[in-house]
Scaffold this motif. Structure first.
Motif, short mmCIF file in Angstrom:
data_model
loop_
_atom_site.label_atom_id
_atom_site.label_comp_id
_atom_site.label_asym_id
_atom_site.label_seq_id
_atom_site.Cartn_x
_atom_site.Cartn_y
_atom_site.Cartn_z
N THR A 118 0.84 -1.20 0.00
CA THR A 118 0.00 0.00 0.00
C THR A 118 0.87 1.24 0.00
O THR A 118 1.97 1.25 0.58
CB THR A 118 -0.93 0.03 1.23
OG1 THR A 118 -0.13 0.00 2.41
CG2 THR A 118 -1.87 -1.16 1.22
N ARG A 189 -12.93 7.92 -7.11
CA ARG A 189 -12.07 6.74 -6.93
C ARG A 189 -11.75 6.07 -8.26
O ARG A 189 -10.59 5.76 -8.55
CB ARG A 189 -12.80 5.75 -6.01
CG ARG A 189 -12.16 4.38 -5.93
CD ARG A 189 -12.97 3.46 -5.04
NE ARG A 189 -12.55 2.09 -5.18
CZ ARG A 189 -12.98 1.26 -6.10
NH1 ARG A 189 -13.88 1.68 -6.99
NH2 ARG A 189 -12.54 0.02 -6.16
N ASP A 211 -6.17 -2.03 -6.14
CA ASP A 211 -7.36 -1.32 -5.66
C ASP A 211 -6.95 0.09 -5.25
O ASP A 211 -5.79 0.35 -4.92
CB ASP A 211 -7.98 -2.05 -4.46
CG ASP A 211 -9.39 -1.56 -4.16
OD1 ASP A 211 -9.91 -0.75 -4.97
OD2 ASP A 211 -9.95 -1.95 -3.14
N ASN A 213 -8.51 2.99 -2.65
CA ASN A 213 -9.49 3.31 -1.60
C ASN A 213 -9.47 4.81 -1.35
O ASN A 213 -8.45 5.35 -0.90
CB ASN A 213 -9.16 2.56 -0.32
CG ASN A 213 -9.28 1.07 -0.49
OD1 ASN A 213 -10.15 0.59 -1.22
ND2 ASN A 213 -8.42 0.31 0.15
#
Length: 385
Positions: A118, A189, A211, A213
């Protein structure tokens, strides 16, 4: 010309034979002694005075070779891929397990390719309607190409972090603050994800965006209360809209049913009125020949029928007091009850009394008492008798 060919004076013998005579291959001990001299040794043999032992050197070389071979063993973990280089050139990748490489020749870079990583991005950014909003974003990514991840950029993670910040600022700068805070979060997003992939594609970082977020955005602290009120009002608006829609869905079927029922009642009333009108017309057409034949009689009969119908609903009793001198006793309560019960069948007896002015008997026709008590006239008559 070689050093040992005829004509050569023999002063080029690498083994130091100045005489120029070919005495065969030099002794190996002599070679080592010469090497020892060049490296500063005494050249006379070992410290014990024995000649240099070649077997010991071989053993040393063997041990060194074993150590070198063992130093090349390495392990790649299950989630890793090894990027192998030989003299700096990429020769492939190795999978999980125990492997060997030539030390000082090959080089292996183990890279974890299965763990999701991340990178956060946040900051105060300017929106398209010239407001400032604080936003936070977290990008999840994995390594898709280990070689590109290691060698395509100096620091692929730093490059991805800068690309994320750039993409987020671009998207925020093209959206309004209300959309960022409330209803446009999912669109932001998706736009940020798409923009980030577009930015990193030419650099071949070997990364795959798994992904994005978009965390809750918030206005600056100075205007936070006002924006909270605005958001609360918008939420109330949406709630009222949903309640109104639910109420309309509840009321509409009832209203449609009521409309249908009223339409059916109107049609029934219409049919009843038409039928009654047709009945009146038919009755009038039936009565018309009789009226033409005897107008007075028909008119009187119609009048009596009408009066009978009107007087049948009243509780009044008509008495011819002008021509009746006697006091009459009438059980009005009984008469009224009987008249209500037999309104359609029996005529009230009070209307059937005989007029005394005609010279006939002046005795009214009354009904007998039903409770067994004597009437006033009976008691007077018995007193006279």
């Amino acid at each position: 010309m070689a050093w040992n060919e005829p004509g050569n004076k023999g002063n080029k013998d690498p083994w130091g034979n100045k005489g120029g005579n070919d005495k065969g291959p030099p002794d190996l001990d002599e070679v080592f002694r010469n090497l020892s001299k060049r490296f500063g040794g005494k050249g006379g043999g070992s410290a014990s005075g024995q000649p240099f032992n070649s077997a010991a050197l071989i053993i040393i070389l063997a041990i060194a070779l074993v150590i070198w071979g063992l130093s090349g063993l390495y392990t790649i973990k299950e989630a890793e891929r090894g990027v192998m280089l030989r003299f700096g050139q990429h020769i492939g990748e190795v999978g999980p397990g125990l492997h060997w490489k030539a030390t000082f020749i090959d080089e292996v870079f183990p890279i974890d390719v299965k763990t999701y990583r991340t990178i956060p991005a946040s900051g105060s950014m300017l929106t398209s309607d010239e407001n400032v909003v604080k936003v936070e974003l977290v990008v999840q990514y994995s390594i898709q190409d280990a070689y590109s991840y290691v060698f395509s950029a100096v620091d692929a993670n730093a490059s991805l972090r800068e690309a994320t910040d750039s993409a987020l600022r671009y998207v925020i700068g093209h959206n309004k603050m209300d959309d960022i805070l409330t209803t446009g979060r999912d669109a932001i997003r998706r736009d940020t994800w798409r923009e980030l992939e577009r930015i990193i594609e030419p650099y071949k970082l070997g990364l795959k965006i798994e992904d994005v977020n978009f965390l809750p955005a918030r206005p600056p602290e100075e205007v936070k209360d006002a924006f909270d009120d605005a958001i609360s009002a918008q939420e109330d608006e949406q709630r009222f809209i949903r309640e109104a829609e639910a109420y309309s869905r509840e009321i509409e079927p009832k209203a449609r049913g009521q409309v249908e029922r009223m339409a059916q009642q109107a049609n029934a009333y219409k049919q009843r009125v038409v039928l009654e009108a047709e009945g009146k017309v038919a009755r009038f057409e039936k009565l018309l020949p009789e009226y033409k034949a005897a107008p007075d009689v028909t008119r009187t009969r119609l009048y009596l029928d009408a009066m009978q119908e009107v007087m049948s609903d009243t509780n009044k009793v008509l008495i011819d007091a002008k021509n009746n001198g006697n006091l009459m006793y009438l059980p009005l309560d009984k008469l009224m009850d009987s008249s209500k019960a037999n309104r359609k069948e029996v005529e009230p007896e009070v209307e059937r009394h005989i007029n005394s002015g005609t010279g006939s008997m002046n005795t009214p026709i009354t009904s007998a008492p039903t409770d067994g008590r004597m009437s006033r006239e009976d008691r007077v008559r018995q007193g006279r008798g």
